[in-house]
Motif scaffolding. Structure first.
Motif, PDB file in Angstrom:
ATOM      1  N   TYR A 144      18.888  -8.850 -24.735  1.00  0.00           N
ATOM      2  CA  TYR A 144      18.961  -8.988 -23.281  1.00  0.00           C
ATOM      3  C   TYR A 144      19.429 -10.371 -22.832  1.00  0.00           C
ATOM      4  O   TYR A 144      20.065 -10.511 -21.785  1.00  0.00           O
ATOM      5  N   GLY A 145      19.064 -11.404 -23.594  1.00  0.00           N
ATOM      6  CA  GLY A 145      19.214 -12.767 -23.109  1.00  0.00           C
ATOM      7  C   GLY A 145      18.011 -13.153 -22.275  1.00  0.00           C
ATOM      8  O   GLY A 145      17.283 -12.305 -21.749  1.00  0.00           O
ATOM      9  N   ARG A 146      17.772 -14.447 -22.124  1.00  0.00           N
ATOM     10  CA  ARG A 146      16.575 -14.908 -21.401  1.00  0.00           C
ATOM     11  C   ARG A 146      16.576 -14.469 -19.948  1.00  0.00           C
ATOM     12  O   ARG A 146      15.536 -14.192 -19.356  1.00  0.00           O
ATOM     13  N   GLU A 147      17.751 -14.396 -19.354  1.00  0.00           N
ATOM     14  CA  GLU A 147      17.850 -14.067 -17.925  1.00  0.00           C
ATOM     15  C   GLU A 147      17.316 -12.674 -17.615  1.00  0.00           C
ATOM     16  O   GLU A 147      16.725 -12.446 -16.558  1.00  0.00           O
ATOM     17  N   LEU A 148      17.506 -11.746 -18.533  1.00  0.00           N
ATOM     18  CA  LEU A 148      17.140 -10.352 -18.266  1.00  0.00           C
ATOM     19  C   LEU A 148      15.881  -9.898 -18.979  1.00  0.00           C
ATOM     20  O   LEU A 148      15.334  -8.849 -18.646  1.00  0.00           O
ATOM     21  N   LEU A 149      15.405 -10.665 -19.948  1.00  0.00           N
ATOM     22  CA  LEU A 149      14.320 -10.193 -20.809  1.00  0.00           C
ATOM     23  C   LEU A 149      13.096  -9.733 -20.024  1.00  0.00           C
ATOM     24  O   LEU A 149      12.492  -8.708 -20.338  1.00  0.00           O
ATOM     25  N   ALA A 150      12.728 -10.480 -18.992  1.00  0.00           N
ATOM     26  CA  ALA A 150      11.501 -10.165 -18.253  1.00  0.00           C
ATOM     27  C   ALA A 150      11.651  -8.976 -17.314  1.00  0.00           C
ATOM     28  O   ALA A 150      10.649  -8.470 -16.798  1.00  0.00           O
ATOM     29  N   HIS A 151      12.873  -8.501 -17.110  1.00  0.00           N
ATOM     30  CA  HIS A 151      13.094  -7.465 -16.097  1.00  0.00           C
ATOM     31  C   HIS A 151      12.809  -6.049 -16.592  1.00  0.00           C
ATOM     32  O   HIS A 151      12.521  -5.156 -15.792  1.00  0.00           O
ATOM     33  N   PHE A 152      12.935  -5.807 -17.894  1.00  0.00           N
ATOM     34  CA  PHE A 152      12.968  -4.424 -18.365  1.00  0.00           C
ATOM     35  C   PHE A 152      11.944  -4.169 -19.462  1.00  0.00           C
ATOM     36  O   PHE A 152      11.853  -4.918 -20.437  1.00  0.00           O
ATOM     37  N   LYS A 153      11.192  -3.083 -19.298  1.00  0.00           N
ATOM     38  CA  LYS A 153      10.298  -2.634 -20.367  1.00  0.00           C
ATOM     39  C   LYS A 153      11.071  -1.831 -21.412  1.00  0.00           C
ATOM     40  O   LYS A 153      10.671  -1.763 -22.569  1.00  0.00           O
ATOM     41  N   ARG A 154      12.137  -1.173 -20.976  1.00  0.00           N
ATOM     42  CA  ARG A 154      13.020  -0.457 -21.889  1.00  0.00           C
ATOM     43  C   ARG A 154      14.440  -0.609 -21.362  1.00  0.00           C
ATOM     44  O   ARG A 154      14.649  -1.083 -20.240  1.00  0.00           O
ATOM     45  N   PHE A 155      15.405  -0.204 -22.178  1.00  0.00           N
ATOM     46  CA  PHE A 155      16.794  -0.367 -21.765  1.00  0.00           C
ATOM     47  C   PHE A 155      16.998   0.377 -20.453  1.00  0.00           C
ATOM     48  O   PHE A 155      16.647   1.555 -20.335  1.00  0.00           O
ATOM     49  N   PRO A 156      17.576  -0.262 -19.435  1.00  0.00           N
ATOM     50  CA  PRO A 156      17.533   0.304 -18.085  1.00  0.00           C
ATOM     51  C   PRO A 156      18.542   1.398 -17.794  1.00  0.00           C
ATOM     52  O   PRO A 156      18.466   2.033 -16.734  1.00  0.00           O
ATOM     53  N   LEU A 157      19.506   1.627 -18.698  1.00  0.00           N
ATOM     54  CA  LEU A 157      20.549   2.615 -18.441  1.00  0.00           C
ATOM     55  C   LEU A 157      20.532   3.707 -19.499  1.00  0.00           C
ATOM     56  O   LEU A 157      20.144   3.484 -20.644  1.00  0.00           O
ATOM     57  N   LEU A 158      20.970   4.879 -19.096  1.00  0.00           N
ATOM     58  CA  LEU A 158      21.189   6.012 -19.998  1.00  0.00           C
ATOM     59  C   LEU A 158      22.637   6.443 -19.803  1.00  0.00           C
ATOM     60  O   LEU A 158      23.052   6.735 -18.677  1.00  0.00           O
ATOM     61  N   LEU A 159      23.403   6.451 -20.894  1.00  0.00           N
ATOM     62  CA  LEU A 159      24.833   6.753 -20.827  1.00  0.00           C
ATOM     63  C   LEU A 159      25.112   8.084 -21.498  1.00  0.00           C
ATOM     64  O   LEU A 159      24.576   8.371 -22.587  1.00  0.00           O
ATOM     65  N   LYS A 160      25.987   8.892 -20.871  1.00  0.00           N
ATOM     66  CA  LYS A 160      26.255  10.236 -21.370  1.00  0.00           C
ATOM     67  C   LYS A 160      27.721  10.601 -21.156  1.00  0.00           C
ATOM     68  O   LYS A 160      28.392  10.053 -20.282  1.00  0.00           O
ATOM     69  N   PHE A 161      28.177  11.574 -21.924  1.00  0.00           N
ATOM     70  CA  PHE A 161      29.342  12.377 -21.572  1.00  0.00           C
ATOM     71  C   PHE A 161      28.822  13.764 -21.211  1.00  0.00           C
ATOM     72  O   PHE A 161      27.955  14.313 -21.903  1.00  0.00           O
ATOM     73  N   LEU A 162      29.355  14.358 -20.152  1.00  0.00           N
ATOM     74  CA  LEU A 162      28.974  15.709 -19.730  1.00  0.00           C
ATOM     75  C   LEU A 162      30.178  16.631 -19.813  1.00  0.00           C
ATOM     76  O   LEU A 162      31.280  16.260 -19.411  1.00  0.00           O
ATOM     77  N   ASP A 163      29.945  17.838 -20.322  1.00  0.00           N
ATOM     78  CA  ASP A 163      30.933  18.910 -20.241  1.00  0.00           C
ATOM     79  C   ASP A 163      30.344  20.007 -19.378  1.00  0.00           C
ATOM     80  O   ASP A 163      29.572  20.846 -19.845  1.00  0.00           O
ATOM     81  N   ALA A 164      30.683  19.975 -18.095  1.00  0.00           N
ATOM     82  CA  ALA A 164      30.202  20.990 -17.153  1.00  0.00           C
ATOM     83  C   ALA A 164      31.206  22.134 -17.136  1.00  0.00           C
ATOM     84  O   ALA A 164      32.004  22.258 -16.199  1.00  0.00           O
TER      85      ALA A 164
END
Length: 333
Positions: free
Chosen positions: A77-97
């Motif tokens: 995360y780096g020091r700037e972001l470490l305190a902000h998140f308990k877990r990785f804040p994003l979930l990335l996907k590809f969707l085939d609708a």
């Protein structure tokens, strides 16, 4: 504790059966699809307890993003972001609708009673990669729709008539703010979202799940409670073009949830940023990320995390390449 030796990390996609899915993700990802089933989603970076992404390259192969964050959170995360998140804040996907998704809504931060413990609100966005003849995005309600008229449509099974929609072009994008009613059909998209799995189905087109022989569950009251009725006629986002030498840099999304650029080039350019993490996603073509005199291949469909300690790198395309670069919340530059 001694620091891990981190480097650009690639992850294995996690395929998900969905009744609305198809087989088009085989054209995008190198990992074979499971046989027979319609595959609607490939989770390409996921810090979820049930589906944590695993590293597929280098000395940390087999380690999960969850485990790495536990032992090397500051390096990632780096020091700037470490305190902000308990877990990785994003979930990335590809969707085939392949077929239309349910009409759904995700809760916003002010609907805390509808956000289960350990979850968050869910704002998301899509970038269109492929489209079929019936390709359409439904985003927001039509102006004038109220809770009363929406309930009438539910009773008459005509909810689709209340949804604003448009036929997108390949490359177009849409931002789905939490509380916005939405769905899509006959499209392959890249999806970026807050790391939440909270979805309330308002309507599912009266269909039956072939695996169970039953309709899927709806959460009508929860969905209606979470709808922002001011979110109407949501159309495609207009990218901000940032010409950067030989690379076409387009800022597509710039929000307090995530930042996303699309980079198109045929010659070497910079990716990543010192002291903060960035994520790269291959959309077309291929190339190599160069770090510490090593080359890390990024193909179409690949995802790569550049930990904060890795910082800025060079990306060297093999011919024309298109990649997405993603910044985490609280980092705007």
């Amino acid at each position: 504790m001694s620091e891990l030796k981190l480097y650009p990390l690639k992850f294995e996609p996690i395929y998900q059966y969905r009744i609305w899915g198809g087989r088009r993700l085989a054209d995008l990802l190198s990992k074979p699809l499971p046989p027979n089933d319609p595959i609607g989603e490939a989770w390409i970076l996921s810090d979820r307890d049930d589906h944590p992404s695993k590293v597929i390259n280098g000395s940390l192969k087999g380690k999960t993003i969850t485990g790495l964050l536990e032992v090397a959170g500051e390096q990632i995360y780096g020091r700037e972001l470490l305190a902000h998140f308990k877990r990785f804040p994003l979930l990335l996907k590809f969707l085939d609708a392949q077929k239309v998704l349910s009409v759904q809504v995700h809760p916003s931060e002010d609907k805390k009673q509808y956000i289960p413990p350990g979850e968050s609100a869910k704002t998301e966005a899509w970038v269109v990669l492929q489209k079929g003849d019936e390709g359409r995005i439904y985003a927001g309600l039509k102006p004038g729709t109220t809770e009363h008229t929406l309930r009438q449509s539910l009773a008459k099974h005509t909810v689709g008539d209340d949804l604003a929609s448009f036929k997108p072009e390949i490359g177009e994008s849409v931002f789905i703010k939490a509380g916005t009613v939405h769905t899509l059909q006959d499209l392959v998209v890249f999806e970026i979202q807050q790391n939440s799995d909270v979805t309330y189905r308002l309507y599912d087109w009266d269909r039956v799940d072939e695996k169970t022989g039953k309709p899927r569950d709806l959460q009508v009251e929860e969905a209606i409670a979470c709808i922002d009725f001011n979110q109407v006629n949501i159309g495609p986002v207009k990218p901000v073009v940032e010409k950067d030498g030989s690379v076409l840099r387009e800022k597509i999304f710039d929000s307090d949830k995530f930042i996303l650029w699309r980079l198109t080039a045929e010659s070497t350019f910079k990716v990543g940023k010192a002291t903060v993490p960035r994520i790269l996603v291959g959309i077309a073509g291929e190339g190599n990320v160069v770090y510490d005199n090593e080359q890390y291949n990024l193909n179409k469909g690949d995802v790569m995390l550049l930990p904060a300690i890795v910082g800025e790198c060079e990306f060297s395309p093999k011919g024309k390449a298109v990649i997405l670069e993603i910044g985490l919340p609280y980092v705007k530059n």
